[in-house]
Design a protein around this motif. Structure first.
Motif, PDB file in Angstrom:
ATOM      1  N   LYS A 142       9.659  51.483 -32.214  1.00 13.25           N
ATOM      2  CA  LYS A 142      10.306  51.255 -31.728  1.00 13.25           C
ATOM      3  C   LYS A 142      10.606  50.190 -30.253  1.00 13.25           C
ATOM      4  N   LEU A 143       9.964  50.192 -29.587  1.00 11.40           N
ATOM      5  CA  LEU A 143       9.803  49.714 -28.341  1.00 11.40           C
ATOM      6  C   LEU A 143       8.948  47.970 -28.424  1.00 11.40           C
ATOM      7  N   TYR A 144       8.105  48.236 -29.552  1.00 12.22           N
ATOM      8  CA  TYR A 144       7.323  46.818 -29.927  1.00 12.22           C
ATOM      9  C   TYR A 144       8.085  46.103 -30.844  1.00 12.22           C
ATOM     10  N   SER A 145       8.925  46.638 -31.233  1.00 16.93           N
ATOM     11  CA  SER A 145      10.242  45.572 -32.032  1.00 16.93           C
ATOM     12  C   SER A 145      11.105  45.147 -30.966  1.00 16.93           C
ATOM     13  N   THR A 146      11.450  46.212 -30.349  1.00 15.33           N
ATOM     14  CA  THR A 146      13.008  45.310 -29.581  1.00 15.33           C
ATOM     15  C   THR A 146      12.120  44.434 -28.562  1.00 15.33           C
ATOM     16  N   TYR A 147      11.248  44.926 -27.863  1.00 13.10           N
ATOM     17  CA  TYR A 147      10.411  43.656 -27.222  1.00 13.10           C
ATOM     18  C   TYR A 147       9.650  42.007 -28.125  1.00 13.10           C
ATOM     19  N   ASP A 148       9.636  42.160 -29.001  1.00 12.21           N
ATOM     20  CA  ASP A 148       9.467  41.501 -30.407  1.00 12.21           C
ATOM     21  C   ASP A 148      10.705  40.497 -30.615  1.00 12.21           C
ATOM     22  N   THR A 149      11.675  41.055 -31.213  1.00 11.30           N
ATOM     23  CA  THR A 149      13.274  40.747 -30.880  1.00 11.30           C
ATOM     24  C   THR A 149      13.393  39.752 -30.038  1.00 11.30           C
ATOM     25  N   ILE A 150      13.171  39.973 -28.669  1.00 10.05           N
ATOM     26  CA  ILE A 150      14.034  39.491 -27.242  1.00 10.05           C
ATOM     27  C   ILE A 150      13.046  38.390 -27.411  1.00 10.05           C
ATOM     28  N   LYS A 151      12.117  38.576 -27.438  1.00 12.34           N
ATOM     29  CA  LYS A 151      11.084  37.372 -27.023  1.00 12.34           C
ATOM     30  C   LYS A 151      11.433  36.225 -28.165  1.00 12.34           C
ATOM     31  N   LYS A 152      11.419  36.480 -29.713  1.00  8.22           N
ATOM     32  CA  LYS A 152      11.805  36.322 -30.789  1.00  8.22           C
ATOM     33  C   LYS A 152      14.006  35.249 -30.782  1.00  8.22           C
ATOM     34  N   GLU A 153      14.312  36.264 -29.921  1.00  9.33           N
ATOM     35  CA  GLU A 153      15.625  35.753 -30.682  1.00  9.33           C
ATOM     36  C   GLU A 153      16.873  35.959 -29.513  1.00  9.33           C
ATOM     37  N   TYR A 154      16.200  36.179 -28.429  1.00  8.41           N
ATOM     38  CA  TYR A 154      17.067  36.421 -26.839  1.00  8.41           C
ATOM     39  C   TYR A 154      17.714  34.762 -26.996  1.00  8.41           C
ATOM     40  N   TYR A 155      19.123  34.364 -26.513  1.00  8.13           N
ATOM     41  CA  TYR A 155      19.482  33.488 -26.713  1.00  8.13           C
ATOM     42  C   TYR A 155      19.250  32.564 -25.181  1.00  8.13           C
ATOM     43  N   GLN A 156      17.997  33.104 -24.587  1.00 13.16           N
ATOM     44  CA  GLN A 156      17.575  32.229 -23.790  1.00 13.16           C
ATOM     45  C   GLN A 156      16.430  32.888 -23.658  1.00 13.16           C
ATOM     46  N   GLU A 157      15.512  31.956 -22.720  1.00  5.66           N
ATOM     47  CA  GLU A 157      14.033  32.572 -22.404  1.00  5.66           C
ATOM     48  C   GLU A 157      13.951  33.968 -21.565  1.00  5.66           C
ATOM     49  N   VAL A 158      13.310  34.447 -21.388  1.00  3.48           N
ATOM     50  CA  VAL A 158      13.310  35.649 -20.593  1.00  3.48           C
ATOM     51  C   VAL A 158      11.920  36.208 -20.159  1.00  3.48           C
ATOM     52  N   ASP A 159      12.237  36.293 -18.875  1.00  6.59           N
ATOM     53  CA  ASP A 159      10.616  37.321 -18.610  1.00  6.59           C
ATOM     54  C   ASP A 159       9.831  37.836 -18.375  1.00  6.59           C
ATOM     55  N   ASP A 160       8.440  38.362 -19.031  1.00  5.33           N
ATOM     56  CA  ASP A 160       8.242  39.337 -19.426  1.00  5.33           C
ATOM     57  C   ASP A 160       7.922  39.998 -18.783  1.00  5.33           C
ATOM     58  N   GLU A 161       7.478  39.459 -17.012  1.00 12.95           N
ATOM     59  CA  GLU A 161       6.666  40.473 -16.691  1.00 12.95           C
ATOM     60  C   GLU A 161       8.412  42.294 -15.741  1.00 12.95           C
ATOM     61  N   LYS A 162       9.737  41.228 -15.926  1.00 11.13           N
ATOM     62  CA  LYS A 162      10.934  41.543 -16.065  1.00 11.13           C
ATOM     63  C   LYS A 162      11.652  42.900 -16.862  1.00 11.13           C
ATOM     64  N   LEU A 163      10.733  42.339 -18.187  1.00  4.95           N
ATOM     65  CA  LEU A 163      10.678  42.930 -19.482  1.00  4.95           C
ATOM     66  C   LEU A 163      10.390  44.737 -19.414  1.00  4.95           C
ATOM     67  N   VAL A 164       9.332  44.325 -19.172  1.00  3.46           N
ATOM     68  CA  VAL A 164       8.527  45.261 -18.698  1.00  3.46           C
ATOM     69  C   VAL A 164       8.357  46.232 -17.568  1.00  3.46           C
ATOM     70  N   ASN A 165       8.610  46.022 -16.157  1.00  4.83           N
ATOM     71  CA  ASN A 165       9.686  46.646 -15.721  1.00  4.83           C
ATOM     72  C   ASN A 165      10.227  47.343 -15.948  1.00  4.83           C
ATOM     73  N   GLY A 166      11.242  46.548 -16.355  1.00  6.88           N
ATOM     74  CA  GLY A 166      12.724  47.478 -17.414  1.00  6.88           C
ATOM     75  C   GLY A 166      12.130  48.660 -18.094  1.00  6.88           C
ATOM     76  N   ALA A 167      11.062  48.094 -18.698  1.00  6.53           N
ATOM     77  CA  ALA A 167      10.946  49.311 -19.649  1.00  6.53           C
ATOM     78  C   ALA A 167      10.058  51.079 -19.284  1.00  6.53           C
ATOM     79  N   ILE A 168       9.365  49.715 -18.489  1.00 14.23           N
ATOM     80  CA  ILE A 168       8.903  51.260 -17.194  1.00 14.23           C
ATOM     81  C   ILE A 168      10.101  51.971 -16.694  1.00 14.23           C
ATOM     82  N   ALA A 169      10.740  51.731 -16.267  1.00 10.65           N
ATOM     83  CA  ALA A 169      12.124  52.368 -15.010  1.00 10.65           C
ATOM     84  C   ALA A 169      13.143  53.272 -16.315  1.00 10.65           C
TER      85      ALA A 169
END
Length: 487
Positions: A64-91
């Motif tokens: 589920k984690l990988y699927s969410t990450y892939d979907t956000i990277k591909k389909e979120y309406y604007q560019e995302v910061d990988d580091e923020k995503l990783v930090n948020g996932a850990i938090a």
């Protein structure tokens, strides 16, 4: 836990290896053991190439984690910061533990945390922790701006400079509270027994990590206050004991009130000064009930009568010492029930400077008691006078005739305790209150205005603080108990 006679050892944990540094600590009411990763912790660096190599069949819970990450990277309406995503996932993973002591700290937060255990830092000087989504004060540091401003253990900080901090972690709150020396920060505090929040403005300062303060009282009784457990605390204590011995010390009051914690080895070494060699200082228990016992390293160097003072600001390392001397050396505890922090956290650094801490153990008293959320009850309960709990009054607020507020009532109580008659102690600032303020200003060579503000307010609170110190009921009882032993 590490062996004390080794610099570090390698420990295997689910295929991951860490070097354990020799400075476990209890900080801000919780015990920490710093871990430095020898190898990247694969399961926690998702977003790294190594994570991508983990087979979903091996770790299906991450699908589920990988699927969410892939979907956000591909389909979120604007560019995302990988580091923020990783930090948020850990938090988020740590938040899922529903444990206020398990948190992720980014680089800035980790830097601030590390500064808090250095020789000095700039801020207000208060230990805080997150509890049930709220930021609670464990204890202000002795002599700090926070203590002088009237911050007390168990105060709930609801906002910083007018902005709510509800829901923030303790490390996030620290970043908002801490700042450069000379700058001001306004805290809004909710305090038990107060009908409405208290606003406190504090001028930040350099907070030295000076942890031991000693003085010789009458009749050969020494009082040594230990405010936290840093790298050189036991050395400082031994120096203080030597100085007091030269002054013909016959008994000792060890004051652990308001002590929020510190380095575990220092706590063990301090307890060992008073606990006979071979007796238990504390026990560490893991999730499976396995226990590691730490015993006294005592060389029999201290033989004089001792009493220990504790209060609701005594937490973690200070509770370890208090429990050890009580249960393994029969040293009496005087004061009020301690804070109650009995879990152990490991803090692990990442290569980028961020880290996370998570609860991994319980610590138990020598007799196997778990004091978490219970605290340690003193053998002799002694409370400070009621006026020691009077609320802070902001010097920035002018109190004058016709004002009505809880602050007015607090001011009238202070004036009364200092020998000035404000009339009926209520919430109304009347002519009699004004007359009392004018007399106070005259006696202290302040500008006579009858208005309570600025220097008048600061002087009033300082005078009350001095009276509390001179009429310390807990110290007085400690002296009485010591004299029984010294006969």
């Amino acid at each position: 836990m590490q062996e004390e006679n080794k610099e570090h050892r390698e420990e295997k944990d689910s295929g991951r290896y860490f070097k354990i540094k020799k400075f476990p600590l209890i900080m801000g009411g919780f015990l920490l053991i710093f871990l430095t990763a020898g190898i990247t912790t694969v399961a926690l660096t998702f977003g790294d190439e190594k994570v991508q190599s983990i087979a979903p069949s091996q770790y299906p819970q991450f699908e589920k984690l990988y699927s969410t990450y892939d979907t956000i990277k591909k389909e979120y309406y604007q560019e995302v910061d990988d580091e923020k995503l990783v930090n948020g996932a850990i938090a988020g993973m740590l938040e899922g533990l529903e444990d206020p002591y398990s948190t992720y700290m980014d680089q800035e937060e980790a830097k601030s945390f590390n500064e808090s255990i250095s020789s000095s830092f700039e801020g207000i000087g208060a230990e805080i922790q997150e509890q049930d989504g709220k930021i609670m004060v464990v204890s202000p540091i002795k002599g700090s701006p926070a203590e002088k401003a009237g911050v007390k253990p168990n105060d709930i900080i609801t906002s910083v400079d007018g902005k709510s901090i509800e829901g923030l972690s303790s490390t996030e709150a620290v970043l908002k509270i801490r700042g450069e020396k000379g700058t001001k920060v306004e805290l809004t505090i909710s305090r038990e027994g107060e009908a409405k929040p208290v606003s406190i403005t504090i001028v930040r300062d350099t907070i030295p990590v000076e942890t031991v303060y000693s003085e010789m009282l009458d009749d050969g009784i020494a009082k040594i206050a230990v405010t936290s457990f840093s790298e050189h605390t036991v050395d400082e204590l031994n120096t203080a004991l030597d100085e007091m011995s030269k002054k013909d010390m016959k008994g000792l009051i060890l004051d652990l009130r308001g002590n929020p914690g510190g380095l575990l080895p220092e706590a063990i070494k301090m307890a060992s000064i008073f606990v006979p060699k071979g007796e238990i200082v504390l026990q560490i228990e893991d999730r499976n009930g396995n226990k590691e016992i730490h015993k006294s390293e005592n060389n029999g160097e201290f033989k004089l009568p001792v009493v220990v003072l504790i209060d609701d600001g005594s937490a973690s390392a200070s509770e370890i010492v208090a429990a050890a001397v009580s249960e393994s050396a029969n040293i009496p505890l005087i004061g009020v029930k301690s804070f109650g922090k009995g879990t152990v956290q490991n803090a692990q650094d990442f290569k980028d400077g961020s880290n996370f801490k998570f609860t991994s153990y319980k610590w138990l008293t020598p007799e196997g008691n778990w004091i978490h959320k219970k605290g340690i009850k003193p053998d002799i309960e002694v409370k400070l006078p009621d006026y020691a709990s009077l609320p802070y009054i902001s010097p920035d607020e002018a109190l004058k005739v016709s004002d009505a507020s809880a602050e007015v009532k607090a001011a009238e109580n202070m004036l009364k305790e200092l020998g000035y008659n404000p009339g009926t102690v209520d919430t109304v600032f009347d002519e009699q209150t004004k007359a009392a303020v004018e007399k106070f200003q005259q006696d202290h060579k302040l500008k006579v205005t009858g208005i309570l503000e600025d220097k008048t307010t600061v002087t009033l609170m300082q005078e009350l603080r001095d009276k509390i110190l001179k009429n310390d009921t807990q110290v007085k009882r400690a002296v009485k108990e010591l004299k029984k032993e010294m006969k």
